[in-house]
Design a protein around this motif. Structure first.
Motif, PDB file in Angstrom:
ATOM      1  N   UNK A 282      -5.245  -0.914  10.965  1.00  0.00           N
ATOM      2  CA  UNK A 282      -5.005  -1.949  11.977  1.00  0.00           C
ATOM      3  C   UNK A 282      -4.988  -3.351  11.360  1.00  0.00           C
ATOM      4  N   UNK A 283      -5.794  -3.563  10.317  1.00  0.00           N
ATOM      5  CA  UNK A 283      -5.759  -4.854   9.615  1.00  0.00           C
ATOM      6  C   UNK A 283      -4.401  -5.053   8.948  1.00  0.00           C
ATOM      7  N   UNK A 284      -3.888  -4.008   8.324  1.00  0.00           N
ATOM      8  CA  UNK A 284      -2.566  -4.084   7.682  1.00  0.00           C
ATOM      9  C   UNK A 284      -1.485  -4.346   8.722  1.00  0.00           C
ATOM     10  N   UNK A 285      -1.581  -3.703   9.889  1.00  0.00           N
ATOM     11  CA  UNK A 285      -0.623  -3.930  10.978  1.00  0.00           C
ATOM     12  C   UNK A 285      -0.597  -5.406  11.362  1.00  0.00           C
ATOM     13  N   UNK A 286      -1.767  -6.015  11.479  1.00  0.00           N
ATOM     14  CA  UNK A 286      -1.847  -7.429  11.866  1.00  0.00           C
ATOM     15  C   UNK A 286      -1.252  -8.320  10.772  1.00  0.00           C
ATOM     16  N   UNK A 287      -1.571  -8.043   9.503  1.00  0.00           N
ATOM     17  CA  UNK A 287      -1.056  -8.872   8.398  1.00  0.00           C
ATOM     18  C   UNK A 287       0.469  -8.821   8.357  1.00  0.00           C
ATOM     19  N   UNK A 288       1.028  -7.617   8.396  1.00  0.00           N
ATOM     20  CA  UNK A 288       2.489  -7.490   8.367  1.00  0.00           C
ATOM     21  C   UNK A 288       3.116  -8.004   9.664  1.00  0.00           C
ATOM     22  N   UNK A 289       2.408  -7.891  10.774  1.00  0.00           N
ATOM     23  CA  UNK A 289       2.964  -8.281  12.065  1.00  0.00           C
ATOM     24  C   UNK A 289       2.982  -9.772  12.299  1.00  0.00           C
ATOM     25  N   UNK A 290       2.066 -10.494  11.669  1.00  0.00           N
ATOM     26  CA  UNK A 290       2.000 -11.943  11.855  1.00  0.00           C
ATOM     27  C   UNK A 290       3.091 -12.652  11.069  1.00  0.00           C
ATOM     28  N   UNK A 291       3.366 -12.175   9.842  1.00  0.00           N
ATOM     29  CA  UNK A 291       4.344 -12.871   8.998  1.00  0.00           C
ATOM     30  C   UNK A 291       4.958 -11.901   7.998  1.00  0.00           C
ATOM     31  N   UNK A 292       6.283 -11.791   8.004  1.00  0.00           N
ATOM     32  CA  UNK A 292       6.972 -10.975   6.998  1.00  0.00           C
ATOM     33  C   UNK A 292       6.684 -11.529   5.606  1.00  0.00           C
ATOM     34  N   UNK A 293       6.775 -12.840   5.444  1.00  0.00           N
ATOM     35  CA  UNK A 293       6.596 -13.475   4.144  1.00  0.00           C
ATOM     36  C   UNK A 293       5.208 -13.212   3.581  1.00  0.00           C
ATOM     37  N   UNK A 294       4.176 -13.478   4.383  1.00  0.00           N
ATOM     38  CA  UNK A 294       2.809 -13.333   3.885  1.00  0.00           C
ATOM     39  C   UNK A 294       2.430 -11.866   3.714  1.00  0.00           C
ATOM     40  N   UNK A 295       2.993 -11.007   4.545  1.00  0.00           N
ATOM     41  CA  UNK A 295       2.762  -9.578   4.364  1.00  0.00           C
ATOM     42  C   UNK A 295       3.297  -9.099   3.031  1.00  0.00           C
ATOM     43  N   UNK A 296       4.508  -9.572   2.655  1.00  0.00           N
ATOM     44  CA  UNK A 296       5.105  -9.202   1.372  1.00  0.00           C
ATOM     45  C   UNK A 296       4.295  -9.781   0.217  1.00  0.00           C
ATOM     46  N   UNK A 297       3.758 -11.011   0.379  1.00  0.00           N
ATOM     47  CA  UNK A 297       2.944 -11.617  -0.673  1.00  0.00           C
ATOM     48  C   UNK A 297       1.701 -10.760  -0.942  1.00  0.00           C
ATOM     49  N   UNK A 298       1.002 -10.385   0.135  1.00  0.00           N
ATOM     50  CA  UNK A 298      -0.189  -9.533  -0.026  1.00  0.00           C
ATOM     51  C   UNK A 298       0.208  -8.185  -0.626  1.00  0.00           C
ATOM     52  N   UNK A 299       1.314  -7.630  -0.146  1.00  0.00           N
ATOM     53  CA  UNK A 299       1.787  -6.337  -0.635  1.00  0.00           C
ATOM     54  C   UNK A 299       2.119  -6.406  -2.126  1.00  0.00           C
ATOM     55  N   UNK A 300       2.788  -7.483  -2.554  1.00  0.00           N
ATOM     56  CA  UNK A 300       3.131  -7.636  -3.967  1.00  0.00           C
ATOM     57  C   UNK A 300       1.883  -7.856  -4.829  1.00  0.00           C
ATOM     58  N   UNK A 301       0.906  -8.592  -4.291  1.00  0.00           N
ATOM     59  CA  UNK A 301      -0.345  -8.809  -5.032  1.00  0.00           C
ATOM     60  C   UNK A 301      -1.069  -7.488  -5.252  1.00  0.00           C
ATOM     61  N   UNK A 302      -1.215  -6.708  -4.185  1.00  0.00           N
ATOM     62  CA  UNK A 302      -1.860  -5.403  -4.323  1.00  0.00           C
ATOM     63  C   UNK A 302      -1.020  -4.478  -5.207  1.00  0.00           C
TER      64      UNK A 302
END
Length: 549
Positions: free
Chosen positions: A188-208
């Motif tokens: 559910x945390x991942x859903x919120x991160x990706x759902x709030x912002x495509x850009x920031x979701x990709x940044x977190x995804x690329x970092x991980x």
């Protein structure tokens, strides 16, 4: 408010051309002009409001993060048991799974060149199996949304997090449901991160994903160290399983077609990332070049890492240790090699982070696939679920994936067997659709003899996929069915088939039986949402044309 299909709406970000360059600084998405009619139904076109923002590095990260997830740290234990503890058979299955993964990758790469838009398997199946009208499209949409979960990865994330915090194997694998709840919260945390912002979701995804690449290096070094420099007899006084021709299971009669099929499903599951990234094809810059490089390179990285780590499992861990480790086999190996502090806590926590990276990619790609299905308008509440409301990202389809995953995690019993069940369930229905896609490529080539993709799959590879998929669909029905069950659920192959039948019934009722009973037909039209996303809306056409759905 939605606009009619001839309206022009500014894109949220300018799309990219096939060569990777930007189009006009103020681009328009014209649903009426960029789409065509396919089998009498409007086509949604190739572009999406998010634009093309995924480059080569992002795609390699996505491939590797999607591929090197929970599988290699969790499935080898049950795989080895299903192979009777025979290392030679164990590695033969791994090599066959690798060949199948590469064959499947090039199958998808060719279809991806022919149909270059988000949706992946959805587009490939719809392009070939167009009779009876909408049967494949609607059934696949219903089935995909019903199974749009990431339960296996969430379970492994919870288990490795608890194990890194100091809980013992029995508590993590048998006694506690806490790993399920940790997995549900993380999803559910991942859903919120990706759902709030495509850009920031990709940044977190690329970092991980970057941390994942670092972990891949650690795994490779661990494998090299274990194979060439480690003395297994000197580690805790127990040697590894070094005789490649021995059978460590006391009862070799348990080695059946069903058990070997399960072992292959689990190995193939570990490579499953190659079939998921096509779900975001409309967001890839210069998609042909990017996928041509990212796909094979990522699979080679994953294969090298897997082989090194599997040799480490076999050389360092004894048969009893492998048998009792369950999904924690990765942590057991690292703990034995590096000790409690580094191996159990630091490296195990790194594995948990790796699994979180996998969850980010799976949920991202699954939500995009869901959005494509909801855009087709077949399912209830499709208009709301397809939208990029409220933050310019597909939050409703992300939420769909998160809620279904969480419900599964709450319902499933706390058992290592529950993980194996879900891996086999996912693998079974994927084999069914993979076989249809492989057969469909031959059909598509025959229908379009003048069309040649820039990336071509080999005839041998496609034929291999068909053969393997047919075997894997039949294999689970032979042998002891108790190994295919968990708790109150039927054998995994039965669950998959029943879900497929339920999806077929949905199409039959909505588009055939009910319209005939009430004397109407369903007709599709395109509408464009405020963010520029084109979706289909199905209306009832009665003889007097006055009543709408």
């Amino acid at each position: 408010m939605s606009r009619e299909e001839d309206a022009k709406v500014p894109l949220l970000s300018s799309p990219r051309l096939e060569n990777g360059s930007s189009s006009d600084s103020y681009a328009y998405y014209d649903a009426a002009k960029t789409s065509e009619e396919v089998n009498g139904v409007p086509d949604l076109g190739n572009e999406v409001p998010q634009g093309r923002h995924l480059g080569l590095f992002s795609m390699i990260v996505m491939f590797v993060s999607r591929t090197v997830g929970s599988g290699i740290f969790a499935t080898p234990s049950s795989m080895f048991i299903n192979c009777g503890g025979n290392p030679l058979l164990f590695f033969i299955i791994w090599f066959i799974a690798t060949l199948a993964a590469f064959s499947g990758l090039y199958l998808f790469l060719e279809f991806g060149c022919l149909l270059p838009r988000s949706g992946g398997a959805k587009n490939f199946l719809e392009a070939v199996y167009d009779r009876p009208k909408l049967m494949m499209s609607v059934s696949l949409a219903a089935f995909s949304v019903l199974t749009c979960f990431s339960v296996s990865g969430a379970i492994v994330f919870g288990k490795y997090t608890l194990y890194a915090l100091g809980f013992d194997e029995e508590y993590v694998n048998v006694k506690s449901r806490m790993c399920n709840y940790i997995g549900a919260v993380s999803v559910m945390i991942i859903v919120v991160i990706h759902g709030v912002s495509v850009k920031h979701g990709i940044i977190v995804q690329n970092f991980l994903g970057g941390l994942k690449l670092l972990l891949v290096a650690v795994m490779s070094i661990t494998g090299i160290y274990a194979i060439f420099f480690n003395d297994p007899d000197a580690v805790n006084g127990t040697g590894g399983t070094t005789d490649f021709f021995s059978w460590h299971s006391q009862d070799t009669s348990l080695i059946t077609s069903s058990s070997l099929t399960a072992a292959f499903m689990q190995a193939f599951f570990c490579f499953s990332g190659w079939d998921g990234v096509h779900a975001v094809a409309s967001e890839i810059m210069d998609p042909v070049r990017t996928m041509r490089i990212a796909g094979p390179l990522s699979l080679l990285i994953s294969f090298a890492c897997y082989m090194l780590l599997n040799f480490a499992y076999i050389k360092v861990l004894s048969w009893d240790e492998i048998k009792h480790a369950g999904p924690l086999i990765g942590s057991v190996l690292f703990s034995k090699l590096y000790g409690k502090t580094v191996g159990r806590q630091l490296v195990t926590l790194s594995v948990a982070v790796s699994t979180a990276s996998n969850l980010f990619v799976v949920i991202y790609s699954t939500s995009r696939m869901n959005q494509e299905f909801f855009r087709e308008g077949y399912l209830p509440f499709s208009k709301k679920m397809a939208s990029n409301w409220p933050w310019g990202a597909p939050f409703p389809s992300l939420l769909c994936c998160g809620v279904i995953t969480s419900l599964w995690l709450i319902m499933l019993p706390q058992s290592g067997k529950a993980y194996d069940y879900l891996v086999n369930f996912e693998g079974y229905h994927k084999q069914f659709f993979l076989m249809l896609i492989a057969i469909g490529l031959f059909i598509y080539r025959r229908r379009h003899p003048d069309t040649r993709a820039e990336i071509r799959a080999s005839l041998v590879g496609v034929g291999f996929i068909i053969f393997i998929s047919a075997y894997l669909m039949a294999g689970p029905f032979f042998g002891d069915q108790s190994i295919n069950k968990v708790a109150w659920l039927p054998p995994y192959q039965i669950t998959a088939i029943l879900t497929l039948i339920l999806s077929f019934i949905f199409w039959l009722l909505k588009f055939v039986i009910i319209p005939r009973i009430f004397g109407y037909q369903l007709q599709a039209s395109l509408i464009t949402l405020d963010d520029g996303l084109a979706i289909k809306q199905w209306k009832r056409q009665y003889t007097d044309h006055t009543l709408d759905q």
